[in-house]
Motif scaffolding. Sequence first.
Motif, mmCIF file in Angstrom:
data_model
loop_
_atom_site.group_PDB
_atom_site.id
_atom_site.type_symbol
_atom_site.label_atom_id
_atom_site.label_comp_id
_atom_site.label_asym_id
_atom_site.label_seq_id
_atom_site.Cartn_x
_atom_site.Cartn_y
_atom_site.Cartn_z
ATOM 1 N N THR A 1 -16.703 3.700 -1.447
ATOM 2 C CA THR A 1 -16.495 3.589 -2.897
ATOM 3 C C THR A 1 -15.059 3.939 -3.248
ATOM 4 N N ALA A 2 -14.526 4.991 -2.661
ATOM 5 C CA ALA A 2 -13.138 5.387 -2.921
ATOM 6 C C ALA A 2 -12.169 4.314 -2.454
ATOM 7 N N ARG A 3 -12.438 3.726 -1.297
ATOM 8 C CA ARG A 3 -11.553 2.684 -0.777
ATOM 9 C C ARG A 3 -11.521 1.482 -1.721
ATOM 10 N N HIS A 4 -12.689 1.044 -2.173
ATOM 11 C CA HIS A 4 -12.741 -0.119 -3.049
ATOM 12 C C HIS A 4 -12.185 0.194 -4.437
ATOM 13 N N THR A 5 -12.338 1.414 -4.889
ATOM 14 C CA THR A 5 -11.733 1.814 -6.157
ATOM 15 C C THR A 5 -10.217 1.750 -6.043
ATOM 16 N N GLY A 6 -9.694 2.176 -4.920
ATOM 17 C CA GLY A 6 -8.254 2.086 -4.680
ATOM 18 C C GLY A 6 -7.773 0.646 -4.679
ATOM 19 N N MET B 1 -24.326 9.100 3.325
ATOM 20 C CA MET B 1 -23.805 9.409 1.991
ATOM 21 C C MET B 1 -22.287 9.595 2.029
ATOM 22 N N PHE B 2 -21.789 10.278 3.042
ATOM 23 C CA PHE B 2 -20.343 10.478 3.187
ATOM 24 C C PHE B 2 -19.646 9.128 3.354
ATOM 25 N N HIS B 3 -20.238 8.252 4.166
ATOM 26 C CA HIS B 3 -19.679 6.918 4.374
ATOM 27 C C HIS B 3 -19.654 6.129 3.061
ATOM 28 N N MET B 4 -20.694 6.231 2.261
ATOM 29 C CA MET B 4 -20.749 5.516 0.983
ATOM 30 C C MET B 4 -19.678 6.030 0.018
ATOM 31 N N ILE B 5 -19.443 7.345 0.019
ATOM 32 C CA ILE B 5 -18.386 7.915 -0.823
ATOM 33 C C ILE B 5 -17.022 7.378 -0.375
#
Length: 64
Positions: free
Chosen positions: A44-49, A37-41
């Motif tokens: 997601t943050a990286r791709h949002t950036g 779950m931490f890895h998925m967060i």
Amino acid sequence: MSPIGAAVPSRAVVASMGLDSPCARNDIIECNVRYVMFHMIQETARHTGHADIIRETLDGSTGV
């Protein structure tokens, strides 16, 4: 399956397990649900950036 459609079964799996439960594929990596779950967060943050950088390049505006 659409990304949104894939989220429904994924959420059901996570909801049925504890965060300290081992992952099903321990032959690939030995970790628990919390790690996944931490890895998925993070992903997601990286791709949002990345998307934000593209948007700023296209429209010229920057975030606050």
